[in-house]
Scaffold this motif. Structure first.
Motif, mmCIF file in Angstrom:
data_model
loop_
_atom_site.group_PDB
_atom_site.id
_atom_site.type_symbol
_atom_site.label_atom_id
_atom_site.label_comp_id
_atom_site.label_asym_id
_atom_site.label_seq_id
_atom_site.Cartn_x
_atom_site.Cartn_y
_atom_site.Cartn_z
ATOM 1 N N ALA A 254 0.830 -1.209 0.000
ATOM 2 C CA ALA A 254 0.000 0.000 0.000
ATOM 3 C C ALA A 254 0.865 1.260 0.000
ATOM 4 C CB ALA A 254 -0.923 -0.007 1.213
ATOM 5 N N ASN A 255 1.935 1.251 0.779
ATOM 6 C CA ASN A 255 2.854 2.401 0.797
ATOM 7 C C ASN A 255 3.491 2.615 -0.576
ATOM 8 O OD1 ASN A 255 2.906 3.786 3.257
ATOM 9 N ND2 ASN A 255 4.067 2.169 4.256
ATOM 10 N N ASN A 256 3.955 1.516 -1.196
ATOM 11 C CA ASN A 256 4.594 1.631 -2.509
ATOM 12 C C ASN A 256 3.620 2.166 -3.556
ATOM 13 O OD1 ASN A 256 6.826 0.574 -1.312
ATOM 14 N ND2 ASN A 256 7.203 -0.980 -2.846
ATOM 15 N N TYR A 275 -5.882 7.415 0.179
ATOM 16 C CA TYR A 275 -6.555 6.160 0.533
ATOM 17 C C TYR A 275 -5.531 5.057 0.845
ATOM 18 C CZ TYR A 275 -8.973 1.725 -0.098
ATOM 19 O OH TYR A 275 -9.439 0.444 0.073
ATOM 20 N N TYR A 276 -4.532 4.899 -0.061
ATOM 21 C CA TYR A 276 -3.577 3.802 0.136
ATOM 22 C C TYR A 276 -2.590 4.105 1.261
ATOM 23 C CZ TYR A 276 -5.487 1.534 -3.967
ATOM 24 O OH TYR A 276 -6.329 0.911 -4.843
ATOM 25 N N ALA A 277 -2.307 5.379 1.513
ATOM 26 C CA ALA A 277 -1.449 5.731 2.654
ATOM 27 C C ALA A 277 -2.158 5.390 3.960
ATOM 28 C CB ALA A 277 -1.090 7.216 2.604
ATOM 29 N N GLN A 278 -3.462 5.681 4.036
ATOM 30 C CA GLN A 278 -4.219 5.349 5.244
ATOM 31 C C GLN A 278 -4.377 3.832 5.390
ATOM 32 O OE1 GLN A 278 -7.813 7.612 4.743
ATOM 33 N NE2 GLN A 278 -6.864 9.553 5.345
ATOM 34 N N GLN A 281 -1.226 2.648 6.817
ATOM 35 C CA GLN A 281 -1.165 2.999 8.238
ATOM 36 C C GLN A 281 -1.932 1.983 9.085
ATOM 37 O OE1 GLN A 281 -2.568 6.974 9.118
ATOM 38 N NE2 GLN A 281 -3.023 6.441 11.238
ATOM 39 N N SER A 282 -3.164 1.667 8.680
ATOM 40 C CA SER A 282 -3.990 0.742 9.468
ATOM 41 C C SER A 282 -3.412 -0.675 9.454
ATOM 42 C CB SER A 282 -5.423 0.734 8.936
ATOM 43 O OG SER A 282 -5.447 0.288 7.579
ATOM 44 N N GLN A 283 -2.940 -1.132 8.282
ATOM 45 C CA GLN A 283 -2.364 -2.481 8.194
ATOM 46 C C GLN A 283 -1.038 -2.556 8.937
ATOM 47 O OE1 GLN A 283 -3.597 -5.334 7.015
ATOM 48 N NE2 GLN A 283 -5.521 -4.292 6.566
ATOM 49 N N GLY A 284 -0.263 -1.481 8.877
ATOM 50 C CA GLY A 284 1.002 -1.449 9.619
ATOM 51 C C GLY A 284 0.769 -1.528 11.114
ATOM 52 N N GLN A 285 -0.277 -0.844 11.614
ATOM 53 C CA GLN A 285 -0.596 -0.916 13.035
ATOM 54 C C GLN A 285 -1.066 -2.316 13.417
ATOM 55 O OE1 GLN A 285 -3.428 2.260 13.123
ATOM 56 N NE2 GLN A 285 -1.905 3.849 13.590
ATOM 57 N N HIS A 292 6.617 0.744 8.313
ATOM 58 C CA HIS A 292 5.551 0.965 7.338
ATOM 59 C C HIS A 292 4.599 2.071 7.805
ATOM 60 C CE1 HIS A 292 6.105 -3.446 5.769
ATOM 61 N NE2 HIS A 292 7.178 -2.689 5.617
ATOM 62 N N ILE A 293 4.325 2.103 9.130
ATOM 63 C CA ILE A 293 3.460 3.174 9.669
ATOM 64 C C ILE A 293 4.136 4.523 9.465
ATOM 65 C CG2 ILE A 293 2.303 4.050 11.724
ATOM 66 C CD1 ILE A 293 2.402 1.150 12.826
ATOM 67 N N ALA A 294 5.444 4.564 9.766
ATOM 68 C CA ALA A 294 6.187 5.816 9.608
ATOM 69 C C ALA A 294 6.158 6.283 8.154
ATOM 70 C CB ALA A 294 7.622 5.633 10.078
ATOM 71 N N SER A 295 6.306 5.351 7.196
ATOM 72 C CA SER A 295 6.273 5.718 5.774
ATOM 73 C C SER A 295 4.906 6.281 5.388
ATOM 74 C CB SER A 295 6.587 4.500 4.909
ATOM 75 O OG SER A 295 7.916 4.124 5.056
ATOM 76 N N SER A 296 3.836 5.663 5.908
ATOM 77 C CA SER A 296 2.493 6.150 5.561
ATOM 78 C C SER A 296 2.272 7.564 6.093
ATOM 79 C CB SER A 296 1.434 5.205 6.118
ATOM 80 O OG SER A 296 1.403 5.245 7.537
ATOM 81 N N TYR A 297 2.742 7.835 7.315
ATOM 82 C CA TYR A 297 2.652 9.196 7.851
ATOM 83 C C TYR A 297 3.452 10.176 6.990
ATOM 84 C CZ TYR A 297 0.318 7.922 12.256
ATOM 85 O OH TYR A 297 -0.576 7.517 13.190
ATOM 86 N N GLY A 298 4.642 9.721 6.513
ATOM 87 C CA GLY A 298 5.464 10.582 5.669
ATOM 88 C C GLY A 298 4.765 10.947 4.366
ATOM 89 N N ILE A 299 4.051 9.974 3.753
ATOM 90 C CA ILE A 299 3.319 10.247 2.510
ATOM 91 C C ILE A 299 2.178 11.236 2.777
ATOM 92 C CG2 ILE A 299 1.842 9.203 0.758
ATOM 93 C CD1 ILE A 299 3.577 6.649 1.047
#
Length: 737
Positions: A254-256, A275-278, A281-285, A292-299
């Protein structure tokens, strides 16, 4: 056996472990079903933090399998043990295990087992950055698997080999081979109907095409293929959620995909990015993947920046920093991006102090990544060298084959030429026989003419002999005079050469004598400097001890005496005595500071880096900040060099504080290939260099003396009101120097 990449805290991993334990306990000791199950059970224990139990179970079953005449199961279990020990960083033990696996593999005809041992050798070589050797072993393993009869484990083992080859060819940027083995991995996963394997294959293919697009941005088909495979992976998960445990790589996909839409697709894809960043985030948690959570927050922070909401972007970045801080294996590249963006946003908000703080963290992280990548680069270059070496050997073999073919053709041509020459020789022999008959007839005629001329020849021979004798006598006389002249000339040359050699030898002796004198002067200067520096350090040490033990004890005793008197005095006197005691405390602290500057214990016990950090901390205050930086300092100085360097830096900092009134002083030590370079830079008043040349101050003289003692050089740069930069450097010195 396919290795299980489990999340140790997931309920699915625990359930699988319990199932494997139950199946293992049902099998009989030293039975083939137990040997076949041991590898999977040990691997599950390893990834559930039961490493000792995993190793113990493997070693126990290896003892039983080693007793069998068939080496198949001992080879298999030794390979699993080698891989497990390598995961636990037991490199030497791992090498011993794989050697024994090789030995038992020679005692079996089972092709699948031979292939699995080769897979283990390749896996270990890849983890030791010997990628060329790893490829050789993986290709041999694949050949064994292709010839082996079908079994329940064959396809999964083939898939493991294909995944490893895909990864290595990705590192080598061999996209065709990477695509080939990635496609084979996907085909096997689809054939086995293994949802997790299919998901991993889709993810791998998407990542491969994303990397190809990054290398060649004009090839948009690679971008679209990356999107296609990422979407297929996510769609597969959405349709089969009930069949999946927590998929740790779903957040990676999702991050990629969000990153792909953010940087390489039009602005109309913003909602998809969000959508895919969120989703990441949820799947990383859910899978506790902090990176992966950190990357989603960065996006999401990047989206907020594009929308002009810098306050929201900063909040996302701080959340990203908090997440990655809780990950013991934090991705340094993500951390680097967070620091850079936070520094940029703080600078926009005119929060320069925070901006500088994050920029310093960015620089420190960049240096850490640079040092690791430099090491990795050297290993990758070594692997690339091995690969090119193999290619060169193959080309050499092809050239040798071509040369042999050319030699064979040349020999055929030479054979044809030799046959033609043989026929020519036969024709020549026939011609020679005919010529010989003619020559015999001519010989008879010549003999008759010879008899007639013989008488005349004898008469002429007598006359010629007399003439030769006279000519020989004259030649002998001429030779004698010639030899005499040559001998005289050579003797003259020898005498001239001897004279020149003697002159040259005299000059060399004179130069050597002058060099000895110069060395003696240098030794004398070094002895004088050494004695002076030793004397200074001894005097500093004596003063430090006298101040600390003598005057310090006296002041402490006076303080105790005054404290005793204070208790018996009236309030007015007690107030005055309290002020005196406070002044004594200040005096004791100042005395300790002076004694510590005279002889720092940290320098003797912990080295230059700790001593300078302590010195900078003590000298820093609200008006001045002193920063110490050590770059690439891996080869420590000798104790003597450290002490002299400390004294020089101490003198330079004291001069800067005393004369320049700076707000900041930076002390930087850089270790280069053959020397150390130290820079002391301040932002004070500065001065004119020309005036310094005419100023023979004691401080500058001491600094120059110490630098000369280190065989170093000093450079000073300064401008009025712009600050001063003083650099000195000196060669490295080993303990054998």
């Amino acid at each position: 056996m396919t290795f299980l990449f489990l999340c140790p805290h997931s309920s699915h991993a625990q359930d699988l472990l319990q199932q494997l334990k139950a199946d293992y306990d049902k099998t009989k000791v030293a039975s083939i079903p137990r040997f076949q199950l041991t590898g999977k059970y040990a691997q599950a224990l390893l990834f559930n933090n039961q490493q000792d139990k995993a190793i113990a179970i493997l070693e126990e079953n290896i003892k039983q399998a080693s007793k069998l005449p068939e080496g198949k199961y001992a080879a298999y279990l030794y390979t699993v043990l080698a891989i497990n020990n390598r995961i636990l960083e037991r490199v030497n033990t791992s090498e011993t295990n794989i050697e024994k696996a090789r030995l038992f593999a020679t005692k079996t005809t089972d092709l699948e087992t031979k292939g699995y041992v080769k897979y283990g050798e390749g896996w270990l070589a890849a983890r030791s950055n010997k990628e060329a050797e790893a490829v050789r072993n993986f290709l041999q393993a694949s050949q064994y698997f292709d010839k082996a009869p079908l079994s329940t484990s064959l396809d999964s083992r083939k898939s493991s080999v294909y995944k490893e080859l895909t990864s290595i060819y990705a590192n080598w940027n061999e996209y065709e081979l990477q695509e080939k083995y990635g496609t084979l991995t996907l085909q096997l996963a689809l054939k086995q109907k293994d949802l997790s394997a299919i998901f991993e294959a889709y993810m791998s293919m998407g990542y491969m095409y994303e990397q190809q697009f990054t290398q060649s941005p004009h090839q948009e088909k690679h971008r679209d293929l990356a999107e296609k495979y990422y979407l297929q992976a996510i769609d597969l998960y959405d349709k089969n959620k009930q069949s999946f445990a927590t998929v740790s790589n779903l957040s990676f996909v999702a991050n990629n995909l969000a990153n792909l839409y953010l940087h390489f697709y039009p602005n109309t894809y913003k909602e998809k990015v969000r959508y895919y960043a969120q989703l990441a985030q949820s799947q990383g948690q859910a899978s506790e993947q902090r990176n992966h959570i950190a990357s989603s927050y960065g996006i999401q922070a990047e989206l907020a920046k594009q929308d002009g909401d810098f306050h929201k972007a900063r909040a996302f970045l701080l959340s990203s920093l908090e997440e990655i801080g809780n990950d013991p294996l934090a991705d340094q590249h993500i951390l680097l991006s967070i620091y850079e963006n936070l520094s940029d946003i703080c600078e926009r908000d005119k929060d320069y102090k925070e901006s500088l703080h994050y920029y310093k963290l960015y620089v420190e992280t960049f240096q850490s990544i640079y040092n690791k990548e430099k090491l990795g680069l050297s290993k990758r270059l070594e692997a690339q060298y091995e690969k090119e070496k193999q290619m060169q050997e193959l080309q050499n073999l092809q050239l040798e084959t071509q040369k042999k073919e050319q030699k064979l053709q040349l020999m055929q041509v030479l054979d044809l030429q030799q046959r033609q020459e043989l026929e020519n020789l036969k024709l020549r022999d026939e011609n020679n026989l005919k010529r010989l008959e003619l020559s015999r007839m001519e010989g008879d005629q010549q003999r008759q003419a010879l008899r007639l001329s013989k008488l005349e020849s004898e008469t002429r021979a007598n006359e010629a002999q007399n003439y030769r004798k006279e000519l020989s006598y004259r030649e002998n006389i001429n030779r004698f005079y010639t030899v005499l002249m040559i001998a005289s000339f050579l003797l003259l040359l020898v005498l001239l050469y001897a004279y020149r050699q003697r002159t040259r030898h005299m000059k060399q002796r004179e130069k050597l004598h002058n060099l000895e004198l110069e060395k003696e002067k240098q030794r004398s200067n070094i002895s004088t400097l050494t004695a002076m520096l030793d004397g200074q350090e001894q005097e500093r040490g004596r003063l430090a001890r006298d101040l600390h033990d003598g005057l310090g004890g006296l002041l402490s005793g006076t303080k105790l005496h005054l404290s005793h008197i204070t208790e018996q005095s009236d309030p007015i006197v007690k107030n005055q005595l309290s002020k005196s005691i406070d002044q004594l405390d200040i005096a004791v602290d100042e005395l300790r500071r002076v004694a510590h500057n005279l002889m720092p214990d940290l320098l003797q016990n912990y080295g230059l880096e700790e001593a300078l950090a302590d010195y900078a901390s003590r000298m820093s205050n609200d008006n001045i900040e002193i920063d110490v930086q050590f770059l690439h300092y891996t080869f420590p100085m000798t104790k003597e060099q450290e002490l002299i360097t400390y004294r020089i830096i101490q003198e330079l900092v004291n001069n800067a504080i005393k004369h320049a009134s700076p707000h900041q002083i930076i002390i930087q030590l850089v270790e280069e290939e053959e020397r150390y370079s130290i820079t002391v830079e301040d932002d004070g008043r500065g001065f004119e260099i020309d005036k310094l040349k005419n100023n023979n101050s004691a401080g500058l003289h001491n600094i120059n003396s110490r630098i000369r003692f280190l065989n170093g050089n000093l450079h000073i740069q300064s401008s009025v009101e712009l600050g001063t930069s003083i650099e000195f450097y000196f060669p490295k010195k080993t303990t054998h120097d």
